[in-house]
Design a protein around this motif. Structure first.
Motif, mmCIF file in Angstrom:
data_model
loop_
_atom_site.group_PDB
_atom_site.id
_atom_site.type_symbol
_atom_site.label_atom_id
_atom_site.label_comp_id
_atom_site.label_asym_id
_atom_site.label_seq_id
_atom_site.Cartn_x
_atom_site.Cartn_y
_atom_site.Cartn_z
ATOM 1 N N GLN A 5 1.496 -1.525 7.105
ATOM 2 C CA GLN A 5 3.134 -1.839 7.115
ATOM 3 C C GLN A 5 3.514 -0.814 6.301
ATOM 4 O OE1 GLN A 5 0.786 -4.139 6.741
ATOM 5 N NE2 GLN A 5 0.965 -4.835 4.597
ATOM 6 N N PHE A 6 2.609 -0.537 5.296
ATOM 7 C CA PHE A 6 2.843 1.170 4.690
ATOM 8 C C PHE A 6 3.095 2.448 5.439
ATOM 9 C CE2 PHE A 6 0.203 -1.578 1.657
ATOM 10 C CZ PHE A 6 1.019 -1.366 0.717
ATOM 11 N N THR A 7 3.104 2.404 6.954
ATOM 12 C CA THR A 7 3.632 3.684 7.689
ATOM 13 C C THR A 7 5.273 2.556 7.779
ATOM 14 O OG1 THR A 7 3.425 1.823 9.547
ATOM 15 C CG2 THR A 7 1.336 3.372 8.751
ATOM 16 N N GLU A 8 5.886 2.125 7.453
ATOM 17 C CA GLU A 8 7.753 1.774 7.697
ATOM 18 C C GLU A 8 8.069 2.234 7.238
ATOM 19 O OE1 GLU A 8 6.247 -2.690 8.870
ATOM 20 O OE2 GLU A 8 7.089 -2.620 7.006
ATOM 21 N N THR A 9 9.359 3.508 7.552
ATOM 22 C CA THR A 9 10.632 4.428 6.786
ATOM 23 C C THR A 9 11.481 3.068 6.634
ATOM 24 O OG1 THR A 9 10.814 6.188 6.137
ATOM 25 C CG2 THR A 9 11.083 4.879 8.732
ATOM 26 N N VAL A 10 12.077 2.896 5.643
ATOM 27 C CA VAL A 10 13.646 2.085 5.660
ATOM 28 C C VAL A 10 14.542 2.769 6.693
ATOM 29 C CG1 VAL A 10 15.262 1.344 4.244
ATOM 30 C CG2 VAL A 10 12.840 1.510 3.372
ATOM 31 N N LYS A 13 15.892 -5.086 -1.104
ATOM 32 C CA LYS A 13 17.330 -3.989 -0.221
ATOM 33 C C LYS A 13 17.807 -4.096 -1.241
ATOM 34 C CE LYS A 13 17.911 -8.199 3.235
ATOM 35 N NZ LYS A 13 16.858 -8.969 2.887
ATOM 36 N N ILE A 14 17.385 -4.106 -2.338
ATOM 37 C CA ILE A 14 18.691 -3.148 -3.150
ATOM 38 C C ILE A 14 17.648 -1.687 -3.752
ATOM 39 C CG2 ILE A 14 17.180 -3.826 -5.699
ATOM 40 C CD1 ILE A 14 19.143 -3.883 -7.147
ATOM 41 N N PHE A 15 16.168 -1.651 -3.567
ATOM 42 C CA PHE A 15 15.787 0.109 -3.531
ATOM 43 C C PHE A 15 16.778 1.007 -3.141
ATOM 44 C CE2 PHE A 15 12.666 -2.948 -5.497
ATOM 45 C CZ PHE A 15 12.535 -2.529 -6.519
ATOM 46 N N PRO A 16 16.850 1.041 -1.681
ATOM 47 C CA PRO A 16 17.935 1.917 -0.742
ATOM 48 C C PRO A 16 19.200 2.149 -1.848
ATOM 49 C CG PRO A 16 16.558 0.344 1.002
ATOM 50 C CD PRO A 16 16.502 -0.411 -0.350
ATOM 51 N N TYR A 31 17.069 -1.311 6.675
ATOM 52 C CA TYR A 31 15.884 -2.419 7.249
ATOM 53 C C TYR A 31 14.594 -1.271 7.940
ATOM 54 C CZ TYR A 31 17.411 0.443 11.733
ATOM 55 O OH TYR A 31 17.665 1.279 12.767
ATOM 56 N N LEU A 32 13.615 -2.027 7.666
ATOM 57 C CA LEU A 32 12.247 -1.056 8.243
ATOM 58 C C LEU A 32 11.977 -0.577 9.624
ATOM 59 C CD1 LEU A 32 10.209 -3.290 6.075
ATOM 60 C CD2 LEU A 32 10.883 -0.790 5.372
#
Length: 427
Positions: free
Chosen positions: A59-64, A17-20, A72-73
């Motif tokens: 799951q690696f195709t998800e974006t934020v 949650k902190i990274f974006p 959210y993803l």
């Protein structure tokens, strides 16, 4: 084959949650994994291998995406393209446009995977990356590598996507808000921080060295410490070597990510790590390597306990669930998280991350020369990993000067005179 149009969404894990909120031009929160093979890369085979790996790890195709209260993803629906490396390492990936949060590139014999940290941590990324490398070798040389030999984790999609923090949270443990990293500023020693000029374009400068893992292990064993403890002590002394005399009254603080899977029953592919801090004060301790290593070892024993890890998990979950935090709109959460991150960075000198030993089954291992890992940093970070007898030690920094790196690799050269050092800048 590649699937598009999936608009399912899910929450970010607790640590992600902190990274974006804190991603910036100085530190885009990107890390890179690389694998150097013994032959030139075939881009067509690599593209097919990526498709195969993403079937196993969708799951690696998800974006934020940006919500009202939290990021959210969501599945991006974007098909990744394998490209020849043409941009500087650790180029930002996260934007508000909803693109992919990873990239796969190649250069000569090297395969690179770069990821935005909100997707996963180093442990989860290496599971995916090893699968990608094995799929590539099977695609490039079907006559030599059986497709059935490609390792696929025996983990359900549900376990891969699990939030290790919420699943291992224990009530009654930890403080309600995770402000422990701020420390007691009235009692703690002032921490030394680098005050060097930064690169004009805020490009990450990378310096990597390759040494014998056996020789480093033997050097640590002679002092009665682990490889990580030994390298942490050498890093502290390397920083002291470059400090002005007036600064040597300050403490050197090394932040270290810890893989929490070692302490809890979790096979998540998402972020599941904590941070511990190792501090050494030269005004109260000696400059002898053995003494510094002994102090680091004791700090490890004090920090790396099951109780401490449970408290870290509980504190982070409680912070996320705090009623005041939950009702804050996202723009206010962004401001709070950036402020807390800035305060946290002022309490550390450098970051050291040991991904550990990377194992590859035969016949794949014989086709691989080495692995590498490094992380973007607004200050200075060193990452290390080991494959066979090849240990890769990689500094990444936005600073334009490299005295700490020189001091550290001079020390490593005394342990392994055959050390090889490379960088992405002019020296």
């Amino acid at each position: 084959m590649w699937k598009t149009g999936n608009t399912r969404w899910k929450k970010l894990d607790n640590a992600a949650k902190i990274f974006p909120s804190i991603a910036s031009a100085e530190d885009p929160e990107i890390f890179r994994l690389s694998c150097e093979l013994r032959e030139e890369i075939d881009p067509v085979a690599l593209s097919r291998a990526l498709e195969e790996s993403l079937e196993e790890f969708p799951q690696f195709t998800e974006t934020v995406r940006r919500g009202i209260f939290w990021y959210y993803l969501e599945r991006s629906g974007v098909k990744p393209e394998v490209k020849e490396e043409c941009e500087p390492a650790l180029t930002p990936l996260f934007t508000d446009e909803g693109g992919l949060l990873f990239s796969v590139t190649y250069y000569k014999k090297r395969i690179n995977l770069e990821l935005f940290h909100a997707l996963t941590d180093g442990t989860g990324a290496f599971v995916f990356f090893r699968n990608l490398v094995e799929n590539y070798l099977a695609e490039a040389h079907p006559e030599s590598f059986e497709r059935s030999a490609v390792e696929t984790p025996d983990v359900s999609e549900r376990d891969q996507a699990a939030d290790g923090f919420t699943e291992n949270f224990k009530k009654g443990v930890g403080s309600p808000l995770n402000f422990e990293f701020l420390g007691d500023r009235g009692k703690q020693k002032k921490v030394y921080r680098f005050s060097e000029p930064k690169t004009p374009d805020l490009r990450q400068n990378v310096t990597e060295g390759w040494v014998s893992a056996e020789k480093i292990h033997a050097a640590g064993k002679a002092l009665g410490v682990t490889v990580t403890e030994y390298l942490c002590a050498q890093l502290i002394l390397s920083i002291r070597d470059t400090m002005a005399p007036a600064d040597r009254k300050k403490a050197v603080a090394v932040a270290m990510p810890v893989n929490l899977r070692r302490y809890f029953d979790s096979e998540t592919m998402r972020n599941f790590f904590g941070i511990v801090q190792i501090t050494y004060d030269f005004s109260e301790g000696s400059e002898d390597l053995a003494d510094v290593a002994a102090s680091v070892k004791q700090s490890f024993l004090n920090e790396l306990t099951q109780e401490n890890m449970e408290q870290k998990v509980a504190s982070q979950v409680k912070m996320e669930r705090h009623p005041v935090v939950r009702i804050c709109p996202l723009f206010l959460k962004d401001f709070i998280m950036r402020t807390l991150q800035n305060v946290s960075m002022k309490r550390r000198t450098v970051t050291l991350s040991n991904v550990g030993r990377i194992s590859m089954a035969e016949p794949f291992a014989s086709s691989i020369e080495r692995f590498d890992v490094f992380n973007s940093s607004s200050s200075r970070q060193i990452c290390l990993c080991t494959f066979g007898d090849k240990m890769t030690l990689t500094f990444s920094t936005v600073f334009a000067e490299h005295e700490v790196e020189r001091a550290f690799f001079r020390r490593m050269a005394k342990v392994d005179p055959d050390i090889v050092v490379a960088c992405n800048y002019l020296v």
